[in-house]
Motif scaffolding. Structure first.
Motif, PDB file in Angstrom:
ATOM      1  N   VAL A 102      -5.979   5.424   1.513  1.00  0.00           N
ATOM      2  CA  VAL A 102      -5.946   4.011   1.113  1.00  0.00           C
ATOM      3  C   VAL A 102      -5.000   3.815  -0.060  1.00  0.00           C
ATOM      4  CG1 VAL A 102      -7.332   2.129   0.157  1.00  0.00           C
ATOM      5  CG2 VAL A 102      -8.236   3.499   2.043  1.00  0.00           C
ATOM      6  N   ALA A 103      -5.031   4.733  -1.017  1.00  0.00           N
ATOM      7  CA  ALA A 103      -4.125   4.636  -2.170  1.00  0.00           C
ATOM      8  C   ALA A 103      -2.669   4.735  -1.717  1.00  0.00           C
ATOM      9  CB  ALA A 103      -4.451   5.732  -3.180  1.00  0.00           C
ATOM     10  N   ARG A 104      -2.373   5.631  -0.809  1.00  0.00           N
ATOM     11  CA  ARG A 104      -1.001   5.775  -0.309  1.00  0.00           C
ATOM     12  C   ARG A 104      -0.538   4.508   0.397  1.00  0.00           C
ATOM     13  NH1 ARG A 104       1.105  10.179   4.243  1.00  0.00           N
ATOM     14  NH2 ARG A 104       3.340  10.030   3.741  1.00  0.00           N
ATOM     15  N   PHE A 105      -1.415   3.945   1.205  1.00  0.00           N
ATOM     16  CA  PHE A 105      -1.089   2.702   1.902  1.00  0.00           C
ATOM     17  C   PHE A 105      -0.828   1.579   0.908  1.00  0.00           C
ATOM     18  CE2 PHE A 105      -2.746  -1.323   3.718  1.00  0.00           C
ATOM     19  CZ  PHE A 105      -1.816  -1.511   4.732  1.00  0.00           C
ATOM     20  N   THR A 106      -1.684   1.458  -0.095  1.00  0.00           N
ATOM     21  CA  THR A 106      -1.526   0.407  -1.105  1.00  0.00           C
ATOM     22  C   THR A 106      -0.218   0.577  -1.864  1.00  0.00           C
ATOM     23  OG1 THR A 106      -3.939   0.287  -1.339  1.00  0.00           O
ATOM     24  CG2 THR A 106      -2.624  -0.667  -3.113  1.00  0.00           C
ATOM     25  N   GLU A 107       0.128   1.804  -2.181  1.00  0.00           N
ATOM     26  CA  GLU A 107       1.392   2.070  -2.886  1.00  0.00           C
ATOM     27  C   GLU A 107       2.595   1.723  -2.013  1.00  0.00           C
ATOM     28  OE1 GLU A 107       0.908   6.147  -3.852  1.00  0.00           O
ATOM     29  OE2 GLU A 107      -0.608   5.765  -5.410  1.00  0.00           O
ATOM     30  N   TRP A 108       2.487   1.970  -0.718  1.00  0.00           N
ATOM     31  CA  TRP A 108       3.584   1.600   0.195  1.00  0.00           C
ATOM     32  C   TRP A 108       3.763   0.093   0.222  1.00  0.00           C
ATOM     33  CZ3 TRP A 108       4.052  -1.523   4.414  1.00  0.00           C
ATOM     34  CH2 TRP A 108       5.244  -1.424   5.147  1.00  0.00           C
ATOM     35  N   VAL A 109       2.657  -0.627   0.342  1.00  0.00           N
ATOM     36  CA  VAL A 109       2.740  -2.089   0.367  1.00  0.00           C
ATOM     37  C   VAL A 109       3.381  -2.608  -0.918  1.00  0.00           C
ATOM     38  CG1 VAL A 109       1.427  -4.247   0.451  1.00  0.00           C
ATOM     39  CG2 VAL A 109       0.781  -2.343   1.949  1.00  0.00           C
ATOM     40  N   ALA A 110       3.040  -1.989  -2.047  1.00  0.00           N
ATOM     41  CA  ALA A 110       3.578  -2.435  -3.338  1.00  0.00           C
ATOM     42  C   ALA A 110       5.092  -2.323  -3.395  1.00  0.00           C
ATOM     43  CB  ALA A 110       2.948  -1.626  -4.472  1.00  0.00           C
ATOM     44  N   ARG A 111       5.680  -1.392  -2.657  1.00  0.00           N
ATOM     45  CA  ARG A 111       7.132  -1.189  -2.691  1.00  0.00           C
ATOM     46  C   ARG A 111       7.886  -2.131  -1.752  1.00  0.00           C
ATOM     47  NH1 ARG A 111       5.344   4.242  -2.477  1.00  0.00           N
ATOM     48  NH2 ARG A 111       5.998   4.420  -0.287  1.00  0.00           N
ATOM     49  N   GLN A 112       7.168  -2.908  -0.973  1.00  0.00           N
ATOM     50  CA  GLN A 112       7.828  -3.771   0.001  1.00  0.00           C
ATOM     51  C   GLN A 112       8.225  -5.112  -0.622  1.00  0.00           C
ATOM     52  OE1 GLN A 112       8.418  -2.002   2.860  1.00  0.00           O
ATOM     53  NE2 GLN A 112       7.361  -0.523   1.544  1.00  0.00           N
ATOM     54  N   THR A 113       9.098  -5.811   0.065  1.00  0.00           N
ATOM     55  CA  THR A 113       9.498  -7.157  -0.380  1.00  0.00           C
ATOM     56  C   THR A 113       9.166  -8.216   0.660  1.00  0.00           C
ATOM     57  OG1 THR A 113      11.728  -6.791   0.505  1.00  0.00           O
ATOM     58  CG2 THR A 113      11.352  -6.270  -1.826  1.00  0.00           C
ATOM     59  N   ARG A 114       9.002  -7.813   1.914  1.00  0.00           N
ATOM     60  CA  ARG A 114       8.705  -8.788   2.962  1.00  0.00           C
ATOM     61  C   ARG A 114       7.274  -9.308   2.802  1.00  0.00           C
ATOM     62  NH1 ARG A 114       9.391  -6.367   8.453  1.00  0.00           N
ATOM     63  NH2 ARG A 114      10.539  -4.662   7.503  1.00  0.00           N
ATOM     64  N   PRO A 115       6.966 -10.508   3.298  1.00  0.00           N
ATOM     65  CA  PRO A 115       5.584 -10.993   3.277  1.00  0.00           C
ATOM     66  C   PRO A 115       4.693 -10.116   4.158  1.00  0.00           C
ATOM     67  CG  PRO A 115       7.132 -12.794   3.698  1.00  0.00           C
ATOM     68  CD  PRO A 115       7.907 -11.529   3.835  1.00  0.00           C
ATOM     69  N   ILE A 116       3.536  -9.769   3.641  1.00  0.00           N
ATOM     70  CA  ILE A 116       2.622  -8.871   4.352  1.00  0.00           C
ATOM     71  C   ILE A 116       1.205  -9.438   4.318  1.00  0.00           C
ATOM     72  CG2 ILE A 116       1.484  -6.597   4.226  1.00  0.00           C
ATOM     73  CD1 ILE A 116       4.136  -5.413   3.365  1.00  0.00           C
ATOM     74  N   GLY A 117       0.511  -9.287   5.433  1.00  0.00           N
ATOM     75  CA  GLY A 117      -0.912  -9.556   5.499  1.00  0.00           C
ATOM     76  C   GLY A 117      -1.628  -8.277   5.893  1.00  0.00           C
ATOM     77  N   VAL A 118      -2.805  -8.032   5.329  1.00  0.00           N
ATOM     78  CA  VAL A 118      -3.545  -6.793   5.587  1.00  0.00           C
ATOM     79  C   VAL A 118      -4.940  -7.133   6.080  1.00  0.00           C
ATOM     80  CG1 VAL A 118      -4.547  -4.710   4.566  1.00  0.00           C
ATOM     81  CG2 VAL A 118      -2.275  -5.487   3.842  1.00  0.00           C
ATOM     82  N   LEU A 119      -5.336  -6.455   7.154  1.00  0.00           N
ATOM     83  CA  LEU A 119      -6.727  -6.514   7.607  1.00  0.00           C
ATOM     84  C   LEU A 119      -7.259  -5.096   7.671  1.00  0.00           C
ATOM     85  CD1 LEU A 119      -9.288  -7.732   8.849  1.00  0.00           C
ATOM     86  CD2 LEU A 119      -8.148  -7.655  11.092  1.00  0.00           C
ATOM     87  N   PHE A 120      -8.275  -4.801   6.871  1.00  0.00           N
ATOM     88  CA  PHE A 120      -8.952  -3.512   6.943  1.00  0.00           C
ATOM     89  C   PHE A 120     -10.007  -3.596   8.045  1.00  0.00           C
ATOM     90  CE2 PHE A 120      -7.468  -3.413   2.485  1.00  0.00           C
ATOM     91  CZ  PHE A 120      -6.858  -2.165   2.472  1.00  0.00           C
ATOM     92  N   THR A 121      -9.893  -2.696   9.027  1.00  0.00           N
ATOM     93  CA  THR A 121     -10.830  -2.686  10.152  1.00  0.00           C
ATOM     94  C   THR A 121     -11.486  -1.305  10.263  1.00  0.00           C
ATOM     95  OG1 THR A 121      -9.169  -1.985  11.776  1.00  0.00           O
ATOM     96  CG2 THR A 121      -9.370  -4.349  11.380  1.00  0.00           C
ATOM     97  N   PRO A 122     -12.261  -0.904   9.290  1.00  0.00           N
ATOM     98  CA  PRO A 122     -12.812   0.460   9.280  1.00  0.00           C
ATOM     99  C   PRO A 122     -13.856   0.671  10.365  1.00  0.00           C
ATOM    100  CG  PRO A 122     -13.824  -0.862   7.565  1.00  0.00           C
ATOM    101  CD  PRO A 122     -12.733  -1.705   8.153  1.00  0.00           C
ATOM    102  N   TRP A 123     -14.006   1.919  10.793  1.00  0.00           N
ATOM    103  CA  TRP A 123     -15.098   2.234  11.710  1.00  0.00           C
ATOM    104  C   TRP A 123     -16.440   2.054  11.012  1.00  0.00           C
ATOM    105  CZ3 TRP A 123     -13.917   1.985  16.428  1.00  0.00           C
ATOM    106  CH2 TRP A 123     -12.773   2.561  16.980  1.00  0.00           C
ATOM    107  N   GLY A 124     -16.485   2.378   9.727  1.00  0.00           N
ATOM    108  CA  GLY A 124     -17.737   2.286   8.986  1.00  0.00           C
ATOM    109  C   GLY A 124     -17.744   1.080   8.059  1.00  0.00           C
ATOM    110  N   GLU A 125     -18.621   1.126   7.069  1.00  0.00           N
ATOM    111  CA  GLU A 125     -18.728   0.047   6.086  1.00  0.00           C
ATOM    112  C   GLU A 125     -17.909   0.408   4.849  1.00  0.00           C
ATOM    113  OE1 GLU A 125     -19.098  -3.092   3.884  1.00  0.00           O
ATOM    114  OE2 GLU A 125     -19.697  -3.012   6.000  1.00  0.00           O
ATOM    115  N   ALA A 126     -16.910  -0.421   4.563  1.00  0.00           N
ATOM    116  CA  ALA A 126     -15.939  -0.092   3.520  1.00  0.00           C
ATOM    117  C   ALA A 126     -16.300  -0.623   2.140  1.00  0.00           C
ATOM    118  CB  ALA A 126     -14.551  -0.599   3.917  1.00  0.00           C
TER     119      ALA A 126
END
Length: 318
Positions: free
Chosen positions: A46-70
């Motif tokens: 999750v931290a790696r994913f968040t860091e990747w998003v932080a480096r982007q410039t394009r508009p992004i939407g995120v939906l977390f769809t975990p198998w369990g309860e997050a």
């Protein structure tokens, strides 16, 4: 206000987490426990994913769809706070049973980008407790939807829930997967479709094979290792989020499946109206305030069922 704009890339994230604190009989992840090593791995992902998003410039939407309860896990709450604070992130949504802490939402930066897809499980919590948590979300100004698996033994609970929820909250219903022919009676079907105008699409999804879809073009599924697919339901690998250029893989692709019976998937179909109907709340299954567009056309206020309609299936209209 949640915003969806042309050019926004939606990322549906599902990492290693598979544990849940609930024990729903129809769910393969009920009461499953992740090891400490699995939870540590999930937090790193999750931290790696968040860091990747932080480096982007394009508009992004995120939906977390975990198998369990997050939301019972601190690293998901922290990731949502961090993502929502980023100017180029338009939405941060997550599926949850709403049993986890809520204080982290109070006064957070980017609260208007947060959307919670909340599931009510009558066998696992009381209606009073669930409604109290919904009331806290309302008090904090958090946008959310509420849904239930429409099992016959839960119809009374659904009636009580619809009657008690604020009128502006969309109550979506998922058809029970293990139902057989005739599982729902005609009278109950009429009432269920009055509660959720889109229940019929979930119960009997229209054929999807060959239909144009935003999945793979403006929406991607990503796992904890960064592996990309067009959506959760088409496992064909497109590349890796952390290695490959997105521009080389983002293109319109027609659906290869005979049917798509999950909202996460069919909300992306171009021949269905969900992107328009749900608009800025599409990732969290949140309808625009005070409005639901009915499948047959036209607009009606959300939650305008009378008290009698909400408790007596015989009086409901479709």
């Amino acid at each position: 206000m949640l915003t969806t704009q042309p050019g926004t890339l939606s990322l549906l994230y599902r990492g290693t987490l598979a544990s849940c604190n609930y024990a729903c009989g129809y769910c393969p992840f009920a009461k499953k426990r992740d090891s400490r090593a699995a939870l540590a791995r999930d937090a790193r992902e999750v931290a790696r994913f968040t860091e990747w998003v932080a480096r982007q410039t394009r508009p992004i939407g995120v939906l977390f769809t975990p198998w369990g309860e997050a939301l019972v896990r601190r690293h998901y709450r922290a990731a949502m706070q961090t993502l929502a604070s980023m100017p180029h992130v338009r939405q941060v949504a997550l599926q949850t049973n709403l049993s986890g802490p809520l204080d982290w939402l109070q006064g957070m930066d980017g609260l208007d980008k947060i959307g919670l897809w909340c599931t009510y499980h009558p066998d696992q919590t009381t209606l009073a407790r669930f409604l109290a948590r919904c009331a806290r979300l309302d008090a904090m100004g958090v946008r959310y939807s509420v849904g239930v698996v429409a099992m016959n033994e839960h119809l009374d609970a659904i009636r009580a829930l619809r009657a008690a929820l604020p009128a502006h909250v969309y109550l979506w219903l998922n058809a029970y997967d293990r139902r057989g022919p005739g599982y729902y009676g005609e009278q109950d079907l009429a009432w269920l479709e009055a509660v959720d105008p889109w229940f019929a699409q979930n119960r009997r999804p229209s054929p999807s094979r060959g239909k144009p879809c935003l999945a793979g073009e403006a929406s991607l599924s990503v796992d904890g290792d960064g592996e990309l697919a067009r959506c959760h339901f088409v496992p064909e690998r497109l590349g890796n989020l952390y290695v490959d250029a997105l521009e080389d893989m983002l293109q319109e692709r027609r659906c290869p499946r005979f049917k798509c019976d999950c909202y996460i998937g069919y909300a992306q179909r171009k021949d269905l109206p969900f992107q328009t109907v749900f608009g800025e709340g599409v990732l969290a299954r949140i309808t625009p305030l005070n409005a639901v567009v009915r499948p047959g056309g036209g607009m009606c206020p959300n939650g305008t069922h009378s008290d009698r309609d909400a408790t007596d299936p015989g009086t409901a209209t479709t």
